[in-house]
Design a protein around this motif. Structure first.
Motif, PDB file in Angstrom:
ATOM      1  N   UNK A   1       0.810  -1.215   0.000  1.00 30.70           N
ATOM      2  CA  UNK A   1       0.000   0.000   0.000  1.00 30.70           C
ATOM      3  C   UNK A   1       0.849   1.274   0.000  1.00 30.70           C
ATOM      4  N   UNK A   2       2.153   1.108  -0.166  1.00 30.98           N
ATOM      5  CA  UNK A   2       3.107   2.219  -0.202  1.00 30.98           C
ATOM      6  C   UNK A   2       3.066   3.065   1.070  1.00 30.98           C
ATOM      7  N   UNK A   3       2.817   2.391   2.197  1.00 33.21           N
ATOM      8  CA  UNK A   3       2.854   3.055   3.489  1.00 33.21           C
ATOM      9  C   UNK A   3       4.195   2.849   4.182  1.00 33.21           C
ATOM     10  N   UNK A   4       5.067   2.051   3.557  1.00 33.60           N
ATOM     11  CA  UNK A   4       6.374   1.780   4.155  1.00 33.60           C
ATOM     12  C   UNK A   4       7.379   1.439   3.075  1.00 33.60           C
ATOM     13  N   UNK A   5       8.642   1.803   3.336  1.00 35.88           N
ATOM     14  CA  UNK A   5       9.736   1.366   2.478  1.00 35.88           C
ATOM     15  C   UNK A   5      10.034  -0.102   2.770  1.00 35.88           C
ATOM     16  N   UNK A   6      10.401  -0.829   1.767  1.00 33.04           N
ATOM     17  CA  UNK A   6      10.821  -2.212   1.964  1.00 33.04           C
ATOM     18  C   UNK A   6      12.194  -2.216   2.623  1.00 33.04           C
ATOM     19  N   UNK A   7      12.303  -2.917   3.728  1.00 37.23           N
ATOM     20  CA  UNK A   7      13.571  -3.011   4.464  1.00 37.23           C
ATOM     21  C   UNK A   7      14.112  -4.422   4.331  1.00 37.23           C
ATOM     22  N   UNK A   8      15.177  -4.565   3.573  1.00 37.07           N
ATOM     23  CA  UNK A   8      15.743  -5.893   3.358  1.00 37.07           C
ATOM     24  C   UNK A   8      17.105  -6.060   4.020  1.00 37.07           C
ATOM     25  N   UNK A   9      17.839  -4.958   4.200  1.00 40.89           N
ATOM     26  CA  UNK A   9      19.144  -5.021   4.859  1.00 40.89           C
ATOM     27  C   UNK A   9      19.289  -3.822   5.787  1.00 40.89           C
ATOM     28  N   UNK A  10      20.128  -3.909   6.812  1.00 42.86           N
ATOM     29  CA  UNK A  10      20.350  -2.768   7.705  1.00 42.86           C
ATOM     30  C   UNK A  10      20.832  -1.516   6.979  1.00 42.86           C
ATOM     31  N   UNK A  11      21.516  -1.693   5.861  1.00 40.09           N
ATOM     32  CA  UNK A  11      22.086  -0.558   5.133  1.00 40.09           C
ATOM     33  C   UNK A  11      21.015   0.328   4.500  1.00 40.09           C
ATOM     34  N   UNK A  12      19.776  -0.193   4.387  1.00 34.69           N
ATOM     35  CA  UNK A  12      18.689   0.610   3.833  1.00 34.69           C
ATOM     36  C   UNK A  12      18.373   1.803   4.732  1.00 34.69           C
ATOM     37  N   UNK A  13      18.563   1.648   6.039  1.00 35.64           N
ATOM     38  CA  UNK A  13      18.207   2.712   6.978  1.00 35.64           C
ATOM     39  C   UNK A  13      19.081   3.952   6.809  1.00 35.64           C
ATOM     40  N   UNK A  14      20.407   3.851   6.944  1.00 36.16           N
ATOM     41  CA  UNK A  14      21.228   5.059   6.772  1.00 36.16           C
ATOM     42  C   UNK A  14      21.137   5.623   5.356  1.00 36.16           C
ATOM     43  N   UNK A  15      20.920   4.751   4.377  1.00 35.93           N
ATOM     44  CA  UNK A  15      20.824   5.213   2.995  1.00 35.93           C
ATOM     45  C   UNK A  15      19.564   6.056   2.802  1.00 35.93           C
ATOM     46  N   UNK A  16      18.419   5.538   3.249  1.00 35.26           N
ATOM     47  CA  UNK A  16      17.154   6.233   3.046  1.00 35.26           C
ATOM     48  C   UNK A  16      17.023   7.466   3.946  1.00 35.26           C
ATOM     49  N   UNK A  17      17.646   7.426   5.122  1.00 32.06           N
ATOM     50  CA  UNK A  17      17.532   8.539   6.059  1.00 32.06           C
ATOM     51  C   UNK A  17      18.667   9.542   5.910  1.00 32.06           C
ATOM     52  N   UNK A  18      19.558   9.297   4.952  1.00 35.53           N
ATOM     53  CA  UNK A  18      20.669  10.199   4.654  1.00 35.53           C
ATOM     54  C   UNK A  18      21.607  10.404   5.844  1.00 35.53           C
ATOM     55  N   UNK A  19      21.796   9.345   6.621  1.00 36.90           N
ATOM     56  CA  UNK A  19      22.778   9.415   7.690  1.00 36.90           C
ATOM     57  C   UNK A  19      24.171   9.458   7.074  1.00 36.90           C
TER      58      UNK A  19
END
Length: 367
Positions: free
Chosen positions: A274-292
């Motif tokens: 429903x496009x209410x969440x990003x697909x999270x498959x690896x821990x690296x998705x978090x800093x990448x998507x959040x621009x850490x």
């Protein structure tokens, strides 16, 4: 904060017919919680949404009496109080219209680190869900994120324990006053959490235990955080409520996908679909998507999959992105002459095949 000021804030918070949004409206109009109780009835009635029924409840004497009892408990127990207009109030929660006017805390909470994430999910977490949660926090530890959760069974306590293991600050958001702990079996973790963070709640010591408190508590979990991560969830559950609240606050939401036959993956799969969440498959998705900042940990290069089978529509999208770099979902749909609703499904399938990845702002690019 002076006792007289805190007393009237507590009294206003005690009025059942006045929620946090209305309380803030009254305070902003009158200048303070104490001024709300002293303001002329006729002037209060001029405020949009304020009626006779609400004012009749406001001026009952039991609110100040209850506030005096709670104030005594707060002072006797050394409870920290955070008013929504004070500097000690969590910055991210200040931007939430329905955030508590008054928040209570214990422990050693320090919110200077802006890398704050909430981790929620089912109370009946699977072994694979536990493994993913622990690996996620272990790999993110180099960023020193603050881990927020609800101190409940399953996903919550898994996240708290993993944060402590990796020497990260963790905060439990409670659905009851600081004078009790639910579930009782988690009392053994209280000291460790307070030594490595602490607890937040907007419930009083006199509040009765109620399941609806957990739903109300979820707005604090979502509001404190830069992003909310759902590890596992059945088709219905409190973690989905937290995800919806986070979306309403325009915060990022991530969900871990699972097999369609797994009952504890239905909620996460639906969030992604429903496009209410990003697909999270690896821990690296978090800093990448959040621009850490990627200083301590670099995202490993992704090997493009060879010989991936694409259907006709997917090939059209692939060729378009190959020529146009990253692009918005709606723009891709228009230029590829495909319906937007269908484009969302196409991009999700291509993401699962490792061909494209989502970017902040509904942008997509080839991997």
């Amino acid at each position: 904060m002076k006792d007289s000021q805190l007393l009237h804030i507590l009294a206003l918070q005690h009025v059942s017919k006045i929620g946090d949004t209305t309380a803030k409206k009254l305070i902003n109009h009158c200048g303070s919680a104490e001024a709300v109780f002293k303001e002329k009835r006729s002037n209060l009635l001029k405020i949009d949404g304020i009626g006779e029924v609400l004012l009749s409840e406001l001026h009952k004497s039991n609110h100040l009496e209850a506030a005096e009892n709670e104030l005594k408990y707060i002072r006797d127990e050394g409870i920290n109080c955070h008013y929504f207009l004070d500097d000690t109030y969590p910055e991210k929660l200040k931007h939430c219209l329905d955030g508590p006017i008054l928040l209570f805390s214990s422990g050693n909470i320090n919110l200077n680190n802006q890398h704050i994430i909430s981790i929620v999910g089912t109370r009946k977490i699977t072994t694979s869900g536990i493994a993913f949660c622990e690996k996620l926090i272990e790999d993110l530890a180099v960023y020193k994120p603050i881990i927020i959760s609800g101190f409940a069974y399953g996903t919550d306590i898994t996240a708290h324990k993993a944060a402590i293991k990796n020497k990260l600050q963790t905060i439990g958001c409670l659905a009851h006053g600081l004078n009790q702990i639910y579930p009782k079996v988690h009392k053994k973790y209280v000291a460790e959490v307070e030594n490595n963070g602490g607890f937040y709640t907007d419930f009083w010591s006199s509040d009765t235990f109620d399941r609806n408190n957990f739903l109300k508590r979820n707005r604090v979990i979502a509001g404190l955080s830069q992003a909310t991560i759902v590890i596992e969830s059945a088709e219905k559950g409190g973690s989905l409520v937290t995800a919806d609240i986070a979306n309403s606050y325009n915060r990022d939401v991530f969900a871990v996908p699972g097999r369609t036959t797994d009952s504890q993956s239905i909620g996460c799969n639906n969030l992604i679909k429903q496009q209410k969440a990003h697909l999270l498959s690896t821990p690296y998705d978090i800093p990448y998507m959040l621009n850490w900042e990627l200083e301590a940990l670099k995202k490993p290069p992704i090997q493009k999959q060879l010989f991936v089978e694409l259907d006709a529509d997917e090939k059209i999208v692939y060729n378009y992105l190959k020529d146009n770099d990253k692009e918005l979902l709606d723009v891709i749909a228009i230029n590829c002459k495909l319906p937007t609703y269908k484009m969302a499904s196409i991009l999700l399938n291509m993401e699962l095949k490792g061909v494209v990845r989502p970017l902040p702002g509904k942008l997509f690019e080839l991997i």
